[in-house]
Structures are given as C-alpha cells and as structure tokens.
Design a protein around this motif. Sequence first.
Motif, PDB file in Angstrom:
ATOM      1  N   PHE A 165      44.440  73.567  43.394  1.00  0.00           N
ATOM      2  CA  PHE A 165      45.014  74.782  42.809  1.00  0.00           C
ATOM      3  C   PHE A 165      44.649  74.949  41.342  1.00  0.00           C
ATOM      4  N   GLN A 166      44.144  73.892  40.727  1.00  0.00           N
ATOM      5  CA  GLN A 166      43.675  74.008  39.343  1.00  0.00           C
ATOM      6  C   GLN A 166      42.158  74.183  39.262  1.00  0.00           C
ATOM      7  N   GLY A 167      41.539  74.422  40.424  1.00  0.00           N
ATOM      8  CA  GLY A 167      40.111  74.707  40.452  1.00  0.00           C
ATOM      9  C   GLY A 167      39.232  73.474  40.403  1.00  0.00           C
ATOM     10  N   ASN A 168      39.776  72.306  40.762  1.00  0.00           N
ATOM     11  CA  ASN A 168      39.002  71.063  40.736  1.00  0.00           C
ATOM     12  C   ASN A 168      38.859  70.487  42.142  1.00  0.00           C
ATOM     13  N   ALA A 169      38.349  71.312  43.036  1.00  0.00           N
ATOM     14  CA  ALA A 169      38.236  70.914  44.441  1.00  0.00           C
ATOM     15  C   ALA A 169      37.262  69.753  44.633  1.00  0.00           C
ATOM     16  N   PHE A 170      36.277  69.622  43.723  1.00  0.00           N
ATOM     17  CA  PHE A 170      35.286  68.547  43.874  1.00  0.00           C
ATOM     18  C   PHE A 170      35.948  67.177  43.806  1.00  0.00           C
ATOM     19  N   TYR A 171      36.835  66.995  42.836  1.00  0.00           N
ATOM     20  CA  TYR A 171      37.510  65.697  42.685  1.00  0.00           C
ATOM     21  C   TYR A 171      38.457  65.440  43.862  1.00  0.00           C
ATOM     22  N   ALA A 172      39.070  66.507  44.365  1.00  0.00           N
ATOM     23  CA  ALA A 172      39.915  66.363  45.552  1.00  0.00           C
ATOM     24  C   ALA A 172      39.074  65.907  46.743  1.00  0.00           C
ATOM     25  N   MET A 173      37.870  66.478  46.861  1.00  0.00           N
ATOM     26  CA  MET A 173      36.972  66.107  47.953  1.00  0.00           C
ATOM     27  C   MET A 173      36.576  64.628  47.869  1.00  0.00           C
ATOM     28  N   ILE A 174      36.272  64.166  46.672  1.00  0.00           N
ATOM     29  CA  ILE A 174      35.867  62.762  46.486  1.00  0.00           C
ATOM     30  C   ILE A 174      37.001  61.831  46.911  1.00  0.00           C
ATOM     31  N   GLY A 175      38.221  62.124  46.457  1.00  0.00           N
ATOM     32  CA  GLY A 175      39.360  61.274  46.776  1.00  0.00           C
ATOM     33  C   GLY A 175      39.675  61.236  48.255  1.00  0.00           C
ATOM     34  N   VAL A 176      39.794  62.423  48.860  1.00  0.00           N
ATOM     35  CA  VAL A 176      40.133  62.510  50.280  1.00  0.00           C
ATOM     36  C   VAL A 176      38.978  62.025  51.148  1.00  0.00           C
ATOM     37  N   GLY A 177      37.759  62.436  50.788  1.00  0.00           N
ATOM     38  CA  GLY A 177      36.583  62.078  51.582  1.00  0.00           C
ATOM     39  C   GLY A 177      36.317  60.580  51.604  1.00  0.00           C
ATOM     40  N   THR A 178      36.478  59.924  50.471  1.00  0.00           N
ATOM     41  CA  THR A 178      36.254  58.476  50.405  1.00  0.00           C
ATOM     42  C   THR A 178      37.231  57.742  51.315  1.00  0.00           C
ATOM     43  N   GLY A 179      38.500  58.124  51.253  1.00  0.00           N
ATOM     44  CA  GLY A 179      39.501  57.497  52.106  1.00  0.00           C
ATOM     45  C   GLY A 179      39.219  57.733  53.579  1.00  0.00           C
ATOM     46  N   ALA A 180      38.773  58.948  53.910  1.00  0.00           N
ATOM     47  CA  ALA A 180      38.500  59.279  55.315  1.00  0.00           C
ATOM     48  C   ALA A 180      37.324  58.478  55.860  1.00  0.00           C
ATOM     49  N   VAL A 181      36.248  58.403  55.078  1.00  0.00           N
ATOM     50  CA  VAL A 181      35.069  57.629  55.510  1.00  0.00           C
ATOM     51  C   VAL A 181      35.437  56.155  55.666  1.00  0.00           C
ATOM     52  N   LEU A 182      36.225  55.649  54.713  1.00  0.00           N
ATOM     53  CA  LEU A 182      36.661  54.248  54.784  1.00  0.00           C
ATOM     54  C   LEU A 182      37.477  53.997  56.060  1.00  0.00           C
ATOM     55  N   ASN A 183      38.338  54.952  56.421  1.00  0.00           N
ATOM     56  CA  ASN A 183      39.141  54.818  57.639  1.00  0.00           C
ATOM     57  C   ASN A 183      38.251  54.719  58.883  1.00  0.00           C
ATOM     58  N   ILE A 184      37.235  55.567  58.939  1.00  0.00           N
ATOM     59  CA  ILE A 184      36.309  55.559  60.071  1.00  0.00           C
ATOM     60  C   ILE A 184      35.584  54.216  60.170  1.00  0.00           C
ATOM     61  N   LEU A 185      35.217  53.645  59.024  1.00  0.00           N
ATOM     62  CA  LEU A 185      34.516  52.352  59.005  1.00  0.00           C
ATOM     63  C   LEU A 185      35.449  51.202  59.395  1.00  0.00           C
ATOM     64  N   LEU A 186      36.692  51.278  58.928  1.00  0.00           N
ATOM     65  CA  LEU A 186      37.637  50.180  59.183  1.00  0.00           C
ATOM     66  C   LEU A 186      38.179  50.176  60.606  1.00  0.00           C
ATOM     67  N   ASP A 187      38.257  51.354  61.234  1.00  0.00           N
ATOM     68  CA  ASP A 187      38.816  51.439  62.596  1.00  0.00           C
ATOM     69  C   ASP A 187      38.178  50.434  63.567  1.00  0.00           C
ATOM     70  N   PRO A 188      36.857  50.489  63.779  1.00  0.00           N
ATOM     71  CA  PRO A 188      36.271  49.548  64.751  1.00  0.00           C
ATOM     72  C   PRO A 188      36.355  48.092  64.305  1.00  0.00           C
ATOM     73  N   ILE A 189      36.310  47.864  62.967  1.00  0.00           N
ATOM     74  CA  ILE A 189      36.391  46.485  62.452  1.00  0.00           C
ATOM     75  C   ILE A 189      37.754  45.883  62.772  1.00  0.00           C
ATOM     76  N   PHE A 190      38.826  46.628  62.486  1.00  0.00           N
ATOM     77  CA  PHE A 190      40.185  46.118  62.697  1.00  0.00           C
ATOM     78  C   PHE A 190      40.563  46.101  64.179  1.00  0.00           C
ATOM     79  N   ILE A 191      40.191  47.177  64.910  1.00  0.00           N
ATOM     80  CA  ILE A 191      40.600  47.292  66.313  1.00  0.00           C
ATOM     81  C   ILE A 191      39.883  46.265  67.192  1.00  0.00           C
TER      82      ILE A 191
END
Length: 456
Positions: A165-191
């Motif tokens: 909402f403050q016009g900084n969508a790029f930083y929001a993308m980095i934060g959310v995207g990094t966590g999401a990619v990490l989740n995808i990588l960790l899923d098969p490792i942990f499961i």
Amino acid sequence: MRHTMSQDQKYQMMTEAPIPGLIGRLAVPTIISMLVTSFYNMADTFFVGRIGTSATAAVGVAFPIMAIIQALGFFCGHGSGNSISRRLGAHEDDAAAELASTGFFGGLLLGTAVLVFGLLFLTPLSRILGSTDTILPYTKEYLGIILVGAPWMTAQFVLNNQLRFQGNAFYAMIGVGTGAVLNILLDPIFIFGFRLGISGAALATVISQCISFFLLLAGIRISGCIPIRLKSVRFHRERLREIAGGGLPSLFRQGLGSVSTMTLNIAANPYGDAAIAAMSVVSRIAMFAISALIGFGQGFQPVCGFNYGAKKFDRVREAFWFCVKISTGFLFALSVLGFLLSGHLIGIFRDDPEVIRIGTVAVRFQCATLVLTGWIVMNNMMTQTMGKTFYASLLASARQGLFFIPLLLILPRMLGLLGIQSAQAAADIFTFLLSLFLYRKVMDELKREYAEQVSV
C-alpha cells in the motif's frame, strides 16, 4: 529529509504517472508474490498427496485455520494499509506512522491468541473442522505445528500489505517469494528425506513463513517505508476504528472463507475421504487461478488509495476500468484452459480415480463462472481501499459466505454430490449481480464527492 523526499516522490508517482504503466509496475511483483504463494500451497497438497488420501484430506480440513490466520493478518494489514495510502495521499505522515505500528503489533497479538486457543482445543477443533476418524490423526499432527507459527504468519501478512500500500511491492515480493520457494524446497526434504510425513509439510510451512517475516521486516526499513516503532502504537478508539473500518472486508472475506471451507468439508463428509480430498484439491486449483487476479488488483489498490486521498477521482475510475478489462480477458482464457484440462489438473495432486472423477466436475463448474470474478474482485478492492466499509464488507462476505454457505446447505439436499460441486459457481453468479448494484451506488457517491470538491 531523505525519508520525506521518498514519500514526496511516491506521491508524485501515484498521482501523476500514466495509469497502465503505473499499475503494471506495481502489479507485476504482487502477481508474482500471489502466484508463488499459491504455488507453495499447492505444493503442500501435492507432496502430502504422495502420503495418502486421508493425509491429503487433512490438509484441506486444516485449511480453515490457515485462512483464519490469514484473515487476521489481512484485517490488520489491509486495515492499516488502506488508511496509510490515503493518509500519505493527503500528506498526513504522522497518522500514517501510528497506523503502521498499531496494525503490526495488533496482528502479532491476534496471532498469539490463535496459537494459545488452538493448541488448548486441538482435538475438538479438528473434529469441528470436519475430520473423520481416519483423517483426525493427520489433522492434529499437521495443525499442531502450524499453530506454533501463527503469530509470525499473521504479522507477515500485515507487513506484506503495508509494503504494497506504500508502493513498495518489489520488497513485498522478495519477502513472500523467498519464503514460498523455501517452503517448496523444504517440503520433500522434511516429508520424505527426514521421514516426517505430514508433520514435515507443516514444519516446512512454519520455517519458511518465519523467514518471510524477517525479510519483510527488513524490507520496511530498506525501502524507506513508514517505520514500525513500539512508541508509535496507539491502541485508542480513533486508530482502532480506522484499522477496523479498512480491515473488516478482509476479515469477512477470509473469515467466511474459513467457515465455508469447514462447511464444504462437513457437506462432503457423507461421501467419504475421496470427496473431501477432491474438494480440497479443487480449492487449491481455484485459489491458484484467482491468485494472479488478486495480485493484479493489489497493484491497483495503492493507486486507488493515493488518488482517492488526493481527490483525483478521475484517476480512480480510469484505474478501475483498466483493471476490469485486463482481468476479464485473462480469466476468459484461463477458464477455457481449465475446463479442457480439468481431469489432468486433479490427477497431478492425487492419482485416485474417485478423487479425479469428483474433482473434474467441480473444476468445470468453477471454470464456467471464473470470468465473472474479475469484476467482483476489482469492485471489492476499490470499495475497501476507498474506505467504504459497508459496501466492501457486504461484497467481501458474498462469494464465500452470504451465498456460498447457504447454497452448500441447500443444493446437496436437492442434487446430492452435484450440489457440492456446483455451489461455488452458483455463488459466483449471485455475487456478480450484487456487485453490479453496489458499483452503481459507489459511482453515485463518487460523483457527489466530486461535485462537493468543485463547489468548494
């Protein structure tokens, strides 16, 4: 001085830059964020689907709690973010600072409350959510870990929305995207690698969400956004009312989404684990399809908020119609593709003939009305960002609450399983009709506000 100049530059960009390019610049990071987030939700279902049908169903059963965590985060994040963009548009930086800190710490407290109460009542909660005797052990195992991460997950949604909402969508993308990619990588490792089963999926989600939280917190500081400070917190009536007014539509939308998923699980219960698993998979596919639309709309919201706060109503209308046209064309193409590939899409997640049979019909029904959701979502985002709480809350409640829940209770009695499969499509049609009526009301009010501005 640097911070003031940064805010001045944002104001100029939001209120003067050409609409198509401006929304495109803000929407690309949010679309990526939403797609990646939706993809990792689907990844959970995909990897857990390798364990068994009951485990797949458990992820669907636990989803309402995930939706409640998200609802509380969006309540505080949208509530503060909507007001922040309008305040910055009106050059009221001190009020914006109070809203940012109050929204963040409010979200952290609400997430902590979910953690405490969820763990205290884990077994009855799992039953209420729709677990059968065979699904219950998986639900408790998965949900018990998810609840531990609730405070950070809720606060993460707040930070993500405040950045946008403050016009900084790029930083929001980095934060959310990094966590999401990490989740995808960790899923098969942990499961599979650590042989943790469904607990591994939950653990991967909590770890990745915590990392997103810290990255987004750093993004607030790096991007020159309004800082989060404990001394700026104002838990008094004016600020809380402002946050509640902007956040109630999100709370209704996400909260009723949670109730509707619970109702869906209970309605599907008589048809067995395959039906619950199928509808869980369909919900993930539908969420992925709509995630790009929501990301696009999130690029529209700061433009709407800044220009509405700056009394530039023509730009608000121009931005709205630009988004409606683009989103409707995109959804039409997506619905055709989804209808043709429906069976293959279900089969990706669970190679069970009964799950595929049930899920295919449900996907095709949803594809039939998918094209309507562009208009619905853009109207909802516009009314919420403009602070028109009643209209926004009514529309936010409609698709998965006011219409969907009653239809889930009525249609299966008349049509059996087909009633469950077609309920969302029917709800979309009713919501579209409601949004047409509300749009006319909002435009009439906007004309009156413009006339008052001209006469002053």
